[in-house]
Design an enzyme around this catalytic site. Structure first.
Site, short mmCIF file in Angstrom:
data_model
loop_
_atom_site.label_atom_id
_atom_site.label_comp_id
_atom_site.label_asym_id
_atom_site.label_seq_id
_atom_site.Cartn_x
_atom_site.Cartn_y
_atom_site.Cartn_z
CG HIS A 161 -5.64 -1.29 -1.83
ND1 HIS A 161 -5.28 -1.74 -0.60
CD2 HIS A 161 -5.50 0.06 -1.82
CE1 HIS A 161 -4.93 -0.70 0.16
NE2 HIS A 161 -5.06 0.41 -0.57
CG ASP A 183 -3.59 -5.74 -4.16
OD1 ASP A 183 -4.64 -5.26 -3.70
OD2 ASP A 183 -2.52 -5.78 -3.53
CB CYS A 211 -1.71 -6.76 0.81
SG CYS A 211 -3.27 -6.89 -0.06
CG ASP A 229 -3.82 3.64 -0.27
OD1 ASP A 229 -3.55 4.80 0.10
OD2 ASP A 229 -4.45 2.82 0.44
CG ASP A 260 -1.82 -1.13 1.37
OD1 ASP A 260 -1.78 -2.00 0.48
OD2 ASP A 260 -2.57 -1.19 2.36
O1 DAV Z 1 -11.47 -6.88 -1.72
O2 DAV Z 1 -11.32 -6.00 0.25
C1 DAV Z 1 -8.51 -5.77 -0.48
C2 DAV Z 1 -7.21 -5.21 -0.99
C3 DAV Z 1 -6.24 -5.07 0.08
N1 DAV Z 1 -5.00 -4.50 -0.41
C4 DAV Z 1 -10.90 -6.14 -0.91
C5 DAV Z 1 -9.65 -5.43 -1.34
#
Ligand code: DAV
Length: 375
Positions: A244, A246, A350, A195, A107
């Site tokens: 995010h 990913d 992450c 981020d 992040d």
């Molecule tokens: O689907 O909650 C999580 C991404 C964390 N870097 C989600 C995204």
């Protein structure tokens, strides 16, 4: 001359990586940006303070094991230096009761070629998170004469950076989805905020998710900062809490991306992938119905995998359907347990940040079809 830092994408052979730590992690108190991110029915609402020691120990055990597995694959692993996050953060512009963690380096750190840049996060509690990585940055700086150690413009995060009538606990899921489809997010366009985990790096192209944590001004900033790269804005209307890229849109190798079936990329934004013969495949169903306790992320951390090279991928051990799909897609799967670390900020992708991958800056999208560059 030692070359330490080089990475242009998420799939070329990985040689050096940072793996986060859970030490001293805190559930931060509510603030304008997090109040929208924490799902309304989450047990974390209204709760804040240091995370229970037992959960920190369990998360660290899995993160340490993850680091060992990577080392076994010949990848050099570095770890951040924990800070005491349970202390007030105060700047001339805002004040909040605590920091958060140094579990998800993804992040915070964005690696593009020989540069690692600390991001411009919209959460006030994350304002000083970069400090946990500064000892490593300094090491790389001393060893690698080509390493560019950079900090993006620090956002001020005053009240102008957030919409203040945005959070509404009575809003239905449908209404929430209409809002995100309309690209109406809690962050304003007062200043660039982003981020690093919203940025998908693909050589000459950066695909950046416009969502709760990254705004359009950030994309404009990227365009000017990297004039030789092409910056694209993507958004995923099916996600009620878009944060995010990913766990939504994950490249496995040149030409292949898995996409969260609940958050399909809109047709107009698919053109650039289709025009360059990239295949977008729906990701497998997660193995769990619920995220673990005190977790911010959704069950779709199932697809938050770490690609080690074009044929090898690390998938969370309990995510059997995702592993099976990877196998069918021709990848060798290495299962690694990490679910105990999810609550600290995410999954396998992450929990890492790239330092070195082989390969250079390729042009995977010579045909710039579609309108993703209109930001
Ligand atoms: O689907 O909650 C999580 C991404 C964390 N870097 C989600 C995204």
């Amino acid at each position: 001359m030692t070359k330490i830092v080089n990475s242009w994408n998420d799939f070329d052979p990985l040689k050096h990586v940072i793996v986060g730590r859970a030490d001293n992690s805190v559930i931060p108190p509510e603030e304008p940006a997090t109040s929208e991110k924490v799902p309304v029915d989450s047990e974390m609402r209204g709760m804040w303070g240091p995370r229970p020691t037992e959960t920190v120990e369990k998360a660290n055990a899995q993160l340490d094991n993850y680091a060992k597995v990577l080392e076994g694959l010949g990848v050099k692993v570095d770890r951040p230096t924990p800070l005491q996050w349970n202390q007030e953060i105060k700047t001339p512009d805002f004040r909040t009761e605590s920091g958060m963690t140094q579990m998800p380096p993804r992040d915070i750190l964005l690696t593009i070629g020989n540069e690692i840049m600390a991001s411009a996060n919209s959460f006030r509690c994350r304002y000083f998170e970069y400090l946990a990585y500064w000892p490593l940055m300094n090491e790389y700086f001393e060893a690698d004469p080509e390493f560019k150690w950079t900090q993006a413009p620090r956002p001020r995060l005053t009240d102008k950076s957030y919409k203040h009538n945005y959070y509404d606990e009575k809003i239905t899921l449908e209404e929430r989805l209409v809002r995100t489809a309309n690209k109406d997010f809690v962050t304003t366009e007062a200043e660039p905020m982003w981020d690093a985990a919203d940025v998908m790096r693909m050589g000459k192209d950066l695909f950046i998710q416009h969502g709760l944590t990254t705004n359009l001004k950030a994309m404009e900033w990227f365009k000017r900062y990297y004039p030789d790269l092409r910056v694209h804005s993507l958004n995923f209307p099916g996600d009620p809490y878009p944060i995010h890229i990913d766990a939504t849109f994950v490249p496995l190798r040149p030409g292949l991306i898995i996409n969260n079936p609940h958050r399909p990329l809109p047709e107009d934004q698919r053109k650039i992938f289709e025009a360059n013969d990239w295949e977008i495949v729906s990701a497998a169903t997660p193995a769990h119905d619920e995220p673990p306790a005190l977790c911010y992320s959704s069950v779709w951390l199932s697809m938050n995998c770490l690609v080690v090279d074009h044929k090898t991928v690390i998938v969370e051990e309990s995510e059997v359907y995702q592993a099976e799909q990877m196998d069918k897609l021709g990848m060798n799967v290495i299962p690694v347990p990490l679910r105990d670390a999810y609550a600290f900020g995410g999954g396998l992708h992450c929990a890492t940040a790239d330092v070195y991958r082989e390969g250079g800056c390729e042009d995977y999208f010579p045909n710039q079809a579609g309108d993703t560059t209109l930001v």
